[in-house]
Design a protein around this motif. Structure first.
Motif, PDB file in Angstrom:
ATOM      1  N   LYS A 135       0.826  -1.203   0.000  1.00 58.90           N
ATOM      2  CA  LYS A 135       0.000   0.000   0.000  1.00 58.90           C
ATOM      3  C   LYS A 135       0.864   1.258   0.000  1.00 58.90           C
ATOM      4  N   LYS A 136       1.876   1.243   0.847  1.00 63.32           N
ATOM      5  CA  LYS A 136       2.779   2.399   0.945  1.00 63.32           C
ATOM      6  C   LYS A 136       3.495   2.647  -0.377  1.00 63.32           C
ATOM      7  N   MET A 137       3.960   1.585  -1.029  1.00 63.86           N
ATOM      8  CA  MET A 137       4.704   1.725  -2.279  1.00 63.86           C
ATOM      9  C   MET A 137       3.815   2.156  -3.444  1.00 63.86           C
ATOM     10  N   VAL A 138       2.626   1.564  -3.550  1.00 62.76           N
ATOM     11  CA  VAL A 138       1.713   1.936  -4.640  1.00 62.76           C
ATOM     12  C   VAL A 138       1.325   3.412  -4.526  1.00 62.76           C
ATOM     13  N   GLN A 139       1.115   3.866  -3.301  1.00 63.99           N
ATOM     14  CA  GLN A 139       0.812   5.281  -3.089  1.00 63.99           C
ATOM     15  C   GLN A 139       2.015   6.166  -3.425  1.00 63.99           C
ATOM     16  N   ALA A 140       3.200   5.732  -3.025  1.00 61.98           N
ATOM     17  CA  ALA A 140       4.412   6.502  -3.310  1.00 61.98           C
ATOM     18  C   ALA A 140       4.671   6.598  -4.809  1.00 61.98           C
ATOM     19  N   LEU A 141       4.314   5.537  -5.537  1.00 67.62           N
ATOM     20  CA  LEU A 141       4.502   5.531  -6.990  1.00 67.62           C
ATOM     21  C   LEU A 141       3.410   6.306  -7.718  1.00 67.62           C
ATOM     22  N   ARG A 142       2.341   6.672  -6.974  1.00 65.06           N
ATOM     23  CA  ARG A 142       1.194   7.393  -7.544  1.00 65.06           C
ATOM     24  C   ARG A 142       0.638   6.628  -8.756  1.00 65.06           C
ATOM     25  N   TYR A 143       0.416   5.336  -8.534  1.00 63.64           N
ATOM     26  CA  TYR A 143      -0.025   4.454  -9.610  1.00 63.64           C
ATOM     27  C   TYR A 143      -1.548   4.358  -9.655  1.00 63.64           C
ATOM     28  N   GLY A 144      -2.161   4.953 -10.667  1.00 63.48           N
ATOM     29  CA  GLY A 144      -3.605   4.881 -10.843  1.00 63.48           C
ATOM     30  C   GLY A 144      -4.373   5.393  -9.648  1.00 63.48           C
ATOM     31  N   ASN A 145      -5.424   4.654  -9.269  1.00 62.41           N
ATOM     32  CA  ASN A 145      -6.240   5.075  -8.118  1.00 62.41           C
ATOM     33  C   ASN A 145      -5.640   4.633  -6.780  1.00 62.41           C
ATOM     34  N   GLN A 146      -4.526   3.901  -6.828  1.00 62.41           N
ATOM     35  CA  GLN A 146      -3.742   3.516  -5.643  1.00 62.41           C
ATOM     36  C   GLN A 146      -4.525   2.630  -4.658  1.00 62.41           C
ATOM     37  N   ASP A 147      -5.553   1.937  -5.152  1.00 58.83           N
ATOM     38  CA  ASP A 147      -6.427   1.150  -4.292  1.00 58.83           C
ATOM     39  C   ASP A 147      -6.048  -0.329  -4.352  1.00 58.83           C
ATOM     40  N   ILE A 148      -5.478  -0.864  -3.260  1.00 64.02           N
ATOM     41  CA  ILE A 148      -5.088  -2.276  -3.228  1.00 64.02           C
ATOM     42  C   ILE A 148      -6.007  -3.097  -2.325  1.00 64.02           C
ATOM     43  N   SER A 149      -7.194  -2.572  -2.065  1.00 59.60           N
ATOM     44  CA  SER A 149      -8.107  -3.224  -1.118  1.00 59.60           C
ATOM     45  C   SER A 149      -8.684  -4.539  -1.635  1.00 59.60           C
ATOM     46  N   GLY A 150      -8.482  -4.851  -2.904  1.00 57.00           N
ATOM     47  CA  GLY A 150      -9.096  -6.042  -3.491  1.00 57.00           C
ATOM     48  C   GLY A 150      -8.392  -7.350  -3.222  1.00 57.00           C
ATOM     49  N   GLY A 151      -7.435  -7.369  -2.288  1.00 58.16           N
ATOM     50  CA  GLY A 151      -6.716  -8.612  -1.976  1.00 58.16           C
ATOM     51  C   GLY A 151      -5.267  -8.499  -2.383  1.00 58.16           C
ATOM     52  N   ILE A 152      -4.355  -8.818  -1.498  1.00 55.56           N
ATOM     53  CA  ILE A 152      -2.935  -8.579  -1.729  1.00 55.56           C
ATOM     54  C   ILE A 152      -2.404  -9.324  -2.950  1.00 55.56           C
ATOM     55  N   ASP A 153      -2.992 -10.451  -3.309  1.00 51.75           N
ATOM     56  CA  ASP A 153      -2.456 -11.196  -4.461  1.00 51.75           C
ATOM     57  C   ASP A 153      -3.348 -11.127  -5.702  1.00 51.75           C
ATOM     58  N   ARG A 154      -4.262 -10.146  -5.724  1.00 48.70           N
ATOM     59  CA  ARG A 154      -5.140 -10.049  -6.900  1.00 48.70           C
ATOM     60  C   ARG A 154      -5.730  -8.665  -7.134  1.00 48.70           C
ATOM     61  N   PHE A 155      -5.308  -7.666  -6.367  1.00 48.04           N
ATOM     62  CA  PHE A 155      -5.938  -6.343  -6.471  1.00 48.04           C
ATOM     63  C   PHE A 155      -5.772  -5.697  -7.849  1.00 48.04           C
ATOM     64  N   TRP A 156      -4.816  -6.155  -8.642  1.00 47.12           N
ATOM     65  CA  TRP A 156      -4.587  -5.602  -9.989  1.00 47.12           C
ATOM     66  C   TRP A 156      -5.261  -6.429 -11.083  1.00 47.12           C
ATOM     67  N   LEU A 157      -5.933  -7.504 -10.686  1.00 44.57           N
ATOM     68  CA  LEU A 157      -6.555  -8.423 -11.649  1.00 44.57           C
ATOM     69  C   LEU A 157      -8.072  -8.256 -11.649  1.00 44.57           C
ATOM     70  N   ASN A 158      -8.551  -7.255 -12.339  1.00 48.07           N
ATOM     71  CA  ASN A 158      -9.984  -6.948 -12.400  1.00 48.07           C
ATOM     72  C   ASN A 158     -10.564  -6.827 -11.003  1.00 48.07           C
ATOM     73  N   SER A 159      -9.882  -6.073 -10.159  1.00 42.35           N
ATOM     74  CA  SER A 159     -10.301  -5.892  -8.777  1.00 42.35           C
ATOM     75  C   SER A 159     -10.319  -4.402  -8.450  1.00 42.35           C
ATOM     76  N   SER A 160      -9.661  -4.005  -7.370  1.00 46.37           N
ATOM     77  CA  SER A 160      -9.779  -2.625  -6.889  1.00 46.37           C
ATOM     78  C   SER A 160      -8.869  -1.627  -7.594  1.00 46.37           C
ATOM     79  N   LEU A 161      -7.690  -2.064  -8.030  1.00 46.67           N
ATOM     80  CA  LEU A 161      -6.747  -1.140  -8.656  1.00 46.67           C
ATOM     81  C   LEU A 161      -7.179  -0.808 -10.077  1.00 46.67           C
ATOM     82  N   ALA A 162      -7.081   0.467 -10.445  1.00 49.54           N
ATOM     83  CA  ALA A 162      -7.468   0.897 -11.790  1.00 49.54           C
ATOM     84  C   ALA A 162      -6.564   2.037 -12.244  1.00 49.54           C
TER      85      ALA A 162
END
Length: 267
Positions: A135-162
């Motif tokens: 969470k800290k790193m994704v926010q620091a990288l300012r990557y998209g909506n920075q939302d990793i709430s969809g599960g640590i091993d799948r938040f980028w796979l049609n989940s919370s990150l966009a």
């Protein structure tokens, strides 16, 4: 004389605008009946070219294009010491029948995992990084909506990150210029593993991504940058299709056709 100079300047600006608009409108022929978007940034001339600018702003799941920041995060946190770090394949947790490619069904290091887009490797990497650090790193990288709430091993796979196509290019620009809050070493390693083609004339680097979109359609990404003739062109393409086969080739083909048409890639 001043009036003449101003007239010439205005005419020149109008001509440049007309060329840019012409290029943008011409891009539709590459998409034909394929819904999608395309963003190009010309570093040397500080110029953007977009197809479907409304969609360029729209956020979608990044799918495997997140392997770029995921690699950086793995290296930066020390979870992965280098590009040759191997994670053993767990056959029970990641059965062969669930693999998108036979190449997935073996042990992988970072280099081979990004080459063959091995999802399980990056799921394991993310779990080892852990939710707090991720969470800290994704926010620091300012990557998209920075939302990793969809599960640590799948938040980028049609989940919370966009992320949008515009944001993909913005991220790649910061990555290339080493303006991300990560070490030069981590950037260098990821730049190396992203190279797709290297010739005397150009170097093409990038990452594809694709999968279900959640509405019965499939989304395909191709993002990266092209180094040629003393310049760098950053790009992000996304397309929709009825299934994975419908987006697998077009996401790359459309991008290459545009880059070739613009004269950046050889025919």
């Amino acid at each position: 004389m001043d009036i003449l100079k101003r007239f010439c300047l205005l005419a020149s600006l109008c001509l440049c605008a007309a060329v840019a608009l012409g290029d943008a409108s011409d891009l539709s022929k590459f998409f034909k009946n394929t819904p999608g978007a395309f963003v190009l940034y010309d570093l040397k001339n500080d110029r953007y070219l977009r197809y479907n600018p409304v969609r360029c702003k729209q956020r979608f799941t990044p799918h495997s294009t997140f392997k770029i920041p995921n690699s950086l995060i793995g290296l930066e946190t020390g979870v992965i010491p280098n590009a040759d770090f191997v994670i053993p394949w767990d056959r029970q947790q990641y059965p062969p029948e669930e693999a998108m490619s036979e190449e997935w069904n073996r042990d992988h290091d970072l280099r081979s995992a990004i080459k063959y887009s091995v999802v399980w490797y990056y799921r394991e990497l993310a779990k080892r990084v852990g939710e707090a650090r991720m969470k800290k790193m994704v926010q620091a990288l300012r990557y998209g909506n920075q939302d990793i709430s969809g599960g640590i091993d799948r938040f980028w796979l049609n989940s919370s990150l966009a992320i949008s196509a515009n944001e993909q290019v913005a991220f790649l620009k910061r990555f290339y210029a080493e303006k991300l809050p990560v070490s030069q070493r981590s950037v260098k390693i990821v730049k190396d593993i992203l190279v797709l083609e290297k010739t005397p004339e150009y170097t093409l680097s990038g990452k594809t991504g694709g999968g279900p979109r959640g509405d019965g359609k499939y989304l395909g990404w191709f993002v990266g940058y092209l180094e040629t003739r003393g310049n760098v062109y950053f790009f992000a393409t996304n397309v929709d299709g009825d299934n994975f086969a419908a987006i697998r080739e077009p996401r790359v083909t459309i991008t290459r056709q545009i880059l070739t048409n613009l004269g950046y890639l050889p025919h």
